[in-house]
Every structure is written in structure tokens, then in C-alpha cells.
Design a protein around this motif. Structure first.
Motif: not given
Length: 178
Positions: A16-21, A81-84, A88-90
């Protein structure tokens, strides 16, 4: 979503997390653990080697303040970033639920199940829309953190360096007291 023998709805399985996050998370955790070690172990280094420079006579309270500011920064950035990523995930999650309901509707018998599936599809659309409303606000926060905050911090750093430079020049120009 739990009964997915064909593996079509992988939103629950992907990272669920992108690399930048993940990078921001790593920095946030590292600085946080360092701060805890400094406070709990009374570990205030006497010198630091950073960027090829040896820094001696470190002021403990100043180091703690700098660490606190860094932790606050990385906390805000990681949360943003995590909320973003969560949004996207939800949104993808509800797209998957809707796709599954549409597939079920195509295969299922006519009658009550059709109405139940239609309600499920409408519910998915509504839940997706509810979460999507946060996208603009989250994007604005990320825009601030990615574009404006570095400029502001860099500008402040230049101001601090200039002020410090002026102070050094002023001290050098003052006659020595006898």
C-alpha cells in the motif's frame, strides 16, 4: 473481497505504500530512534562527522531542539504521504469491490440478487466518492510539502547563515577589550 480464487482483486495484496513514502518512513523512524537513544541513554555525542565536516563541542539542548524539529517535519511528511497512499489504496479497494459486484451481477440469477448487487454497486460508488473527496486536500498538502516547504526552509537557512556571518564580521571588527 475475501473469496477471490482467480486473484483478480489484488488491491489487498499489493504494497500500500509507494517508494517515496517508504523512504520518508525510514527517515522518520531513524531520526525518532536516534532521538530516543540520545534521551534515554543520555547519549549526547561530543562531536559529529557530517558531510565531511567534523563538528565538535555540540550543544546538547540545541541538538535536542534540532532533532525535535526534524522529527516533526518527518512526522508531517510521512503522515501526508501515507494518507495519500491510503486514499489511493482505498479508492482502488472500492473499485475492486464494485468490479466484483458487477461480475457477480452478470453471472447471477435475475430478481432479488440483481437488486442486492445494484445496491452494492451504488454503495461502492458512494464509498469511493466519500474517500475521493479527501484527494484534493491531500494533494494540496503534498504540494506544500514537496514544493513550498523546501523553499521556505532553504530560504530560512540562508537567512540564518547570513545573520550568523554578519555577527562574525561584527565581532571581528570590534576592538579587543583590555
Amino acid at each position: 473481497m475475501l473469496d477471490d480464487p482467480l486473484g483478480k482483486y489484488t488491491v489487498l495484496l499489493r504494497d500500500p505504500l509507494t517508494e517515496v513514502t517508504r523512504k520518508e518512513r525510514r527517515m522518520f523512524m531513524g531520526i525518532s530512534v536516534l532521538a530516543i537513544a540520545i534521551v534515554k541513554a543520555h547519549f549526547v555525542p561530543k562531536e559529529l562527522n557530517a558531510f565531511g565536516l567534523k563538528i565538535e563541542n555540540i550543544d546538547g539542548p540545541a541538538l535536542i531542539l534540532i532533532l525535535a524539529v526534524m522529527i516533526l517535519y518527518f512526522l508531517v511528511v510521512f503522515m501526508s504521504y501515507a494518507f495519500s497512499d491510503f486514499l489511493a489504496w482505498i479508492i482502488d479497494f472500492w473499485d475492486g469491490v464494485k468490479a466484483r459486484a458487477l461480475e457477480s451481477q452478470k453471472r447471477g440469477p435475475m430478481g432479488e440478487n440483481l437488486q442486492h448487487d445494484a445496491n452494492g454497486i451504488d454503495s461502492c460508488d458512494q464509498k469511493k466518492a466519500d474517500w475521493a473527496r479527501w484527494s484534493v486536500k491531500t494533494s494540496a498538502i503534498r504540494g506544500f510539502l514537496d514544493f513550498l516547504l523546501p523553499i521556505l526552509v532553504g530560504g530560512y537557512a540562508l537567512f540564518v547563515l547570513h545573520s550568523y556571518h554578519q555577527e562574525i564580521i561584527k565581532v571581528k571588527q570590534e576592538p579587543a577589550a583590555i
